[in-house]
Write an enzyme that holds these catalytic residues in place. Structure first.
Site, PDB file in Angstrom:
ATOM      1  CB  SER A  71      -0.958   0.012   1.194  1.00 30.13           C
ATOM      2  OG  SER A  71      -2.051  -0.838   0.950  1.00 30.13           O
ATOM      3  CE  LYS A  74      -4.275   1.578  -0.972  1.00 27.75           C
ATOM      4  NZ  LYS A  74      -4.582   0.677   0.129  1.00 27.75           N
ATOM      5  CB  SER A 128      -4.623   1.659   3.838  1.00 26.84           C
ATOM      6  OG  SER A 128      -3.718   1.217   2.851  1.00 26.84           O
ATOM      7  CE  LYS A 240      -1.614   4.181   2.729  1.00 23.66           C
ATOM      8  NZ  LYS A 240      -1.595   2.978   3.585  1.00 23.66           N
TER       9      LYS A 240
END
Length: 473
Positions: A71, A74, A128, A240
């Protein structure tokens, strides 16, 4: 005897086997009080690095190994959404938001639901949400495939030469990969976007109500953001995390202290997903960031001011006393300073220190009084200073005399005056002439007096002789 010898040999072999293991265990021990001693063995991550905001690489561990980003993908999705803008525009969640794996992390959002575009961005970051990732891809790119093309194009612009995107959320795919080096490059660019920086540094956000639900409260699960966690990192401002069984525990972090931005990347810290495994990425992030900050020294305003003005804050006082121990030279000191809470982090190399001092000096304005005449009083204001930089830091103050300086004595001042010297010479010559004249006058007067006395003596002698000749004596 043979048995004893055999036992000794066996003991020696075991000792030889155990010693390297002990050395490895000892080298892997991490002491948080010595963050600058970080080694690759101290990290759980298979690939990691930390850099500063200028791109200076501070520490690496397999930084160019090809890794699955999970993730952390992202970050690119969010950056493109921030660059797209239209943050307050009401958007409709497309059907693609539901086209995700069953075990995906979600905001959640529902196809057909309407909300401000900014809400999707916070849902992408804080929860997320893979559903939000697909929704953003369609809204920004027109389709997921076109958005992926945008992701790869932006990656090339940034210089991410070892990165390939195949989706907007980060689920495992053979054509979806990156490196720690590339993720750091992306993070530096992304953190320059004010909207991106605000979103990734936010720990809580309320999504507005829609026709399908009430307000939705989003909360970050990052231990680094939680003041109650033992892994809380005060200076952390993003960015993140990510996890898949293939990518492992990942985190791209950012921290800032006194305008020094650090970016950390920790990829595949653990393949598990339990509570202990989730901590590994935050532990590695803390160690990387601590190491990065340990490579810098903090300089406050007074220290920078002293370095920037070395051997320049002085003046020569006119008409200082002839016995002044410093020949009338006076050092100036800063006083009445305002806004002196400025401090900056400087990389621990002389060239970096010199550059920081030069940058500080460029923003510093110094005005010193000219033609200062003695006497000068200790603490007397003799100049001003002001400072202003691009980050909005401002300071001001005055420059004062570090000591008093007496004026020249009256007679000494006269003695060194050329007009006075000429006058003294003229008077001396006149005095000599007067003395000579007086001597000559005295000599003449004495000579006349002597002649007169001689004349009177002769006359008296003549008078006596006349009297004798007349028989009167």
């Amino acid at each position: 005897m043979n048995m004893r010898k055999s036992l000794l040999i066996l003991f020696a072999v075991l000792l030889a086997l155990i010693s390297p293991l002990s050395a490895m265990a000892e080298s892997a021990a991490y002491d948080p009080t010595y963050p600058f001693a970080l080694s690759a063995d101290h990290l759980n991550a298979q690939s990691a690095l930390v850099i500063d905001g200028t791109g200076r690489v501070l520490f690496t561990k397999n930084p160019d190994a090809r890794m699955s980003p999970a993730s952390t993908t992202k970050i690119m999705t969010l950056l493109l959404a921030c660059e797209y803008g239209h943050l307050d525009e009401i958007v409709t969640v497309p059907k693609e938001a539901a086209e995700i794996a069953a075990d995906s992390s979600v905001v959640p959002v529902t196809p057909g639901e309407q909300m401000p575009f900014i809400d999707l961005l916070y849902g992408l970051e804080l929860h997320s949400g893979n559903d939000a990732a697909n929704a953003i891809a369609v809204i920004v790119g027109g389709s997921i495939s076109d958005f992926v093309s945008m992701m790869n194009a932006r990656a090339r612009e940034i210089g991410m030469t070892n990165t390939s995107y195949s989706n907007a959320h980060g689920l495992t795919d053979a054509k979806h990969y990156t490196t720690a080096t590339d993720m750091a490059k992306l993070a530096i660019v992304a953190m320059q976007n004010e909207t991106f920086r605000k979103i990734v540094s936010t720990s809580e956000y309320e999504m507005s109500a829609t026709e399908l639900r009430g307000p939705l409260w989003l909360t970050s699960t990052y231990d680094l953001y939680n003041p109650l966690s033992d892994l809380y990192y005060e200076n952390c401002i993003g960015i993140k995390s990510g996890f898949t069984s293939h990518a492992g525990q990942c985190f791209v972090g950012a921290a800032e202290q006194n305008d020094l931005l650090l970016i950390s990347v920790a990829l595949n810290c653990s393949s598990a997903n339990d509570a202990a495994a989730k901590r590994t990425k935050f532990i590695d992030t803390t160690r990387l960031l601590d190491y990065g900050f340990s490579q810098y020294d903090e300089y406050n305003f007074a220290e920078l001011f002293e370095l920037a003005t070395a051997n320049s804050l002085y003046l020569n006082v006119i008409d200082a006393h002839q016995n002044d121990p410093y020949g009338g030279q006076l050092t100036l000191m800063p006083s009445q300073l305002t806004g002196t809470d400025l401090s900056t982090m400087v990389y621990g190399e002389q060239s970096a220190i010199d550059a920081a001092v030069a940058a500080f000096r460029q923003n510093l304005v110094i005005n010193i009084e000219q033609n200062v005449v003695a006497p000068v009083i200790n603490g007397q204001t003799l100049g001003t200073i002001s400072y202003s930089d691009k980050n909005g830091n401002t300071m001001s103050g005055v420059l004062i005399a570090s000591r008093g300086v007496e004026a020249q004595s009256f007679w000494y001042k006269l003695s060194i005056n050329p007009i006075f010297r000429a006058l003294v010479i003229i008077l001396a010559v006149l005095a000599v002439l007067i003395i000579i004249l007086r001597i000559r006058v005295t000599i003449r007067r004495n000579r006349r007096r002597k002649i007169a006395m001689e004349r009177r003596r002769r006359e008296l002698e003549r008078y006596r002789q006349e009297q004798r000749s007349r028989g009167k004596w």
